[in-house]
Design an enzyme around this catalytic site. Structure first.
Site, short mmCIF file in Angstrom:
data_model
loop_
_atom_site.label_atom_id
_atom_site.label_comp_id
_atom_site.label_asym_id
_atom_site.label_seq_id
_atom_site.Cartn_x
_atom_site.Cartn_y
_atom_site.Cartn_z
N LYS A 82 -2.38 4.77 4.51
CA LYS A 82 -2.41 5.18 3.10
C LYS A 82 -1.86 6.60 2.96
CE LYS A 82 -5.71 5.30 -0.77
NZ LYS A 82 -7.12 5.12 -1.18
N SER A 135 -7.84 1.88 -4.92
CA SER A 135 -6.59 2.60 -4.88
C SER A 135 -5.75 2.33 -3.63
CB SER A 135 -6.88 4.09 -4.98
OG SER A 135 -7.63 4.54 -3.86
N SER A 170 -12.27 1.67 -2.92
CA SER A 170 -10.81 1.60 -2.75
C SER A 170 -10.30 0.94 -1.47
CB SER A 170 -10.20 3.00 -2.84
OG SER A 170 -10.05 3.34 -4.18
N1 GLN Z 1 -11.50 2.82 -8.35
C1 GLN Z 1 -12.42 3.90 -8.13
C2 GLN Z 1 -11.94 5.13 -8.86
O1 GLN Z 1 -11.03 5.02 -9.60
C3 GLN Z 1 -12.59 4.16 -6.69
C4 GLN Z 1 -11.44 4.87 -6.10
C5 GLN Z 1 -11.58 5.10 -4.65
O2 GLN Z 1 -12.44 4.54 -3.97
N2 GLN Z 1 -10.74 5.97 -4.15
O3 GLN Z 1 -12.46 6.19 -8.72
#
Ligand code: GLN
Length: 478
Positions: free
Chosen positions: A77, A152, A176
C-alpha cells in the site's frame, strides 16, 4: 495451472521444485499488470528494481540458500515508506515523494527475500472505504468493474484478487484491510494493536493504525504475519510478545469441542444485507454442526462505534497531517509571497476534499469548548467498547460476525454522501477502537457474484486462534 493463480505457499513450492524461477514469475506478473491493470488500476507505481531482486532470488535458489519469501512478488500500500519507489498516500501533496528510509515491515519483507512489485492505490491518506478518494483515480473491483473494491487498501485487495500480486500489505485504522478484502473476496488480517511495527507507516490515527497482510488464503496471511510481526525499537507502541509460527499453528488439529465461539447479537440486526446475513448464518450453523460450542453474546456498546471512531480518528488525523506544510515534504505551491501563504496554499492545493473535511472535523473536536463534549466523551466510550470485548472474551475464545453489512457498492454511489460512506465501517471499527485482532475470511458469493466475508475476532495477541478458526472455515465450510 495458471502460475498466477498460486498462493504464496504454492509458488514457493514450485520454486523449490525448480518448476519455475522468480524471474519468470515476475515477468508473468508484470505482463498481467500491463494488460489488466489499465482497467482495474490497483497499482500507482511499479518497482523498476524488482527484476534485480528476482535475479538475486533466483541465484539463492540455485545456491540452496533461499529465505522464507524468496522471490515471491508482493504489493505494498502506498502509505508504507519505501526508498526505491515513491510513497504518495495517493495524495497530490506527496506526489513524487520518496522516503529516505524503509518502513520496518519493508525491511523485514526484503530480508525474507520478497520481491516488491509496486505500490498500490488507496484512499488519500487512507481516508475512505472505496478507494474513490485517491488523487490518482479510483481502483475498480475485479469481480465487477462498476463496483468499488472497498477501501482504503482497495488497491492491495484488488491486486491480490486480480492475481496481480501473490500477496500484499495494507493498513487498517477502522477496517481498511478487512473491508476491501471482503469486497474483493480475499483474506485480510488486522493484527492486534502493537503486534506489527508502525515505523514508516504514514500515520493516520496513531492509536488505531496497524499494518497487516492481504492474501489469497488464510495460510498466506499466517506466513506474512510471522515475518512482519514483533517488537521494533523504532516504534515504542510495538509490543515485546513472542511471535508464534502461525503457519505451524494453523496446521495443528483444531478440536471443535474445545473452542467456544461468541455470536454477538448486535451484528445481526435490521439493515444488514439479507444475502450476507443468510450466508454468515449458514456458516455459523455449519460450525455448530461440526461440534463447535456457540454462545449468543452481547457487545452492548457496538452502536456507538462509528461516532466514537470518527471523533478519535479525525482528531488524530488532523494532528498527524499538520506535518504536510510545503516545507518538510513533497508538494509546495508555486504561488506565495510569505510563509503563511506557503502553508495555506500548499495545503489548499495539495489535499483532496475528504482530507480537508477530516482536518476540519478533527480540529473541531479538539478545539477548546468542544474538547470535553466530543473528544473526551469519545475516549470514555472507547473504554466501554474495549470492556465489551474484554468481558466477552472471558466467556468465548473467538467472536464471529459478518465483515460488512453490505455488498460491494457501485462506483459513485456514496461519494457525495459521507455519512453513508462512514457507515461502511460499522462492523470493523470496534476492533481498532479496542485494539483486538480480526480477520476477513472469504465466505462465498451473492447471487450477483459479489464476494461475501465473515469476520473472526480474538483476544489481543491471539492471532493464532483467529487464523486457526479462519483456516478451518476456509478449508471445510465454504
Ligand atoms: N474507512 C475508514 C475511514 O474512512 C477506515 C479507514 C482505514 O482503516 N484506514 O476512516
Amino acid at each position: 495451472m495458471d502460475i498466477l493463480k498460486n498462493s504464496i505457499s504454492g509458488i514457493k513450492n514450485l520454486y523449490l521444485k525448480k518448476e519455475i524461477s522468480p524471474v519468470e514469475v515476475l515477468e508473468q506478473v508484470r505482463t498481467a499488470i500491463l494488460q489488466k491493470d489499465r482497467e482495474i488500476h490497483s497499482y500507482l507505481h511499479l518497482n523498476e528494481k524488482a527484476f534485480e531482486d528476482a535475479r538475486q532470488s533466483e541465484k539463492r535458489y540455485k545456491d540452496g540458500n533461499a529465505r522464507e519469501l524468496e522471490g515471491i512478488p508482493l504489493a505494498i500500500k502506498d502509505n508504507i515508506c519505501t526508498t526505491e519507489q515513491p510513497t504518495t498516500c495517493a495524495s497530490k501533496i506527496l506526489q513524487n515523494y520518496v522516503s529516505p528510509y524503509n518502513a520496518t515491515v519493508i525491511n523485514k519483507l526484503r530480508e525474507s527475500g520478497a520481491v516488491i512489485i509496486g505500490k498500490t492505490n488507496m484512499d488519500e491518506f487512507a481516508f475512505g472505504s472505496s478507494t474513490e478518494n485517491s488523487a490518482f483515480g479510483p481502483t475498480k473491483n475485479p469481480f465487477n468493474l462498476s463496483c468499488v473494491p472497498g477501501g482504503s487498501s482497495g488497491g492491495s485487495a484488488a491486486a491480490v484478487a486480480a492475481e496481480l500480486a501473490f500477496g500484499a500489505l495494507g493498513s487498517d485504522t477502522g477496517g481498511s484491510i478487512r473491508q476491501p478484502a471482503c469486497f474483493c473476496g480475499v483474506a485480510g488480517l488486522k493484527p492486534t494493536y502493537g503486534r506489527v511495527s508502525r515505523y514508516g507507516l504514514v500515520a493516520f490515527g496513531s492509536s488505531l493504525d496497524q499494518i497487516g497482510p492481504i492474501t489469497k488464503d488464510v495460510r498466506d496471511s499466517a506466513i506474512l504475519l510471522k515475518i512482519i510481526a514483533g517488537k521494533d525499537k523504532k516504534d515504542s507502541t510495538s509490543m515485546d510478545v513472542p511471535v508464534p509460527d502461525y503457519e505451524k499453528e494453523i496446521e495443528k488439529e483444531l478440536k471443535p469441542s474445545e473452542l467456544k465461539i461468541g455470536i454477538p447479537k448486535e451484528y445481526f440486526v435490521e439493515g444488514i444485507d439479507k444475502q450476507i446475513n443468510d450466508r454468515v448464518n449458514t456458516i455459523i450453523k455449519k460450525l455448530e454442526g461440526a461440534g463447535f460450542i456457540l454462545e449468543q453474546i452481547s457487545l452492548p456498546h457496538t452502536e456507538y462505534g462509528i461516532a466514537t471512531y470518527y471523533i478519535i480518528a479525525t482528531a488524530e488525523a488532523s494532528t498527524n497531517l499538520s506535518r504536510f506544510d510545503g516545507i518538510k515534504y513533497g508538494y509546495r505551491t508555486k504561488n506565495y509571497s510569505n510563509i503563511n501563504e506557503i502553508y495555506f496554499r500548499t495545503r489548499g492545493e495539495g489535499f483532496g476534499f475528504e482530507v480537508k473535511r477530516r482536518i476540519v472535523l478533527g480540529t473541531f473536536v479538539l478545539s477548546s469548548g468542544y474538547y470535553d463534549a466530543y473528544y473526551i466523551k469519545a475516549q470514555k466510550v472507547r473504554t466501554l467498547i474495549k470492556e465489551d470485548f474484554k468481558k466477552a472474551f472471558e466467556r468465548v475464545d473467538v467472536i464471529i460476525t459478518p465483515t460488512t453489512a453490505e455488498l460491494p457498492f457501485k462506483i459513485g454511489e456514496k461519494i457525495s454522501d459521507p455519512l453513508r460512506m462512514y457507515l461502511s465501517d460499522i462492523f470493523t471499527v470496534n476492533a481498532n477502537l479496542s485494539g483486538v485482532p480480526a480477520i476477513n475470511v472469504p465466505a462465498g458469493f451473492s447471487e450477483e457474484n459479489l464476494p461475501i466475508g465473515i469476520q473472526v475476532f480474538a483476544q489481543p495477541f491471539m492471532e493464532e486462534k483467529i487464523l486457526q478458526v479462519a483456516h478451518y472455515i476456509e478449508q471445510n465450510l465454504i
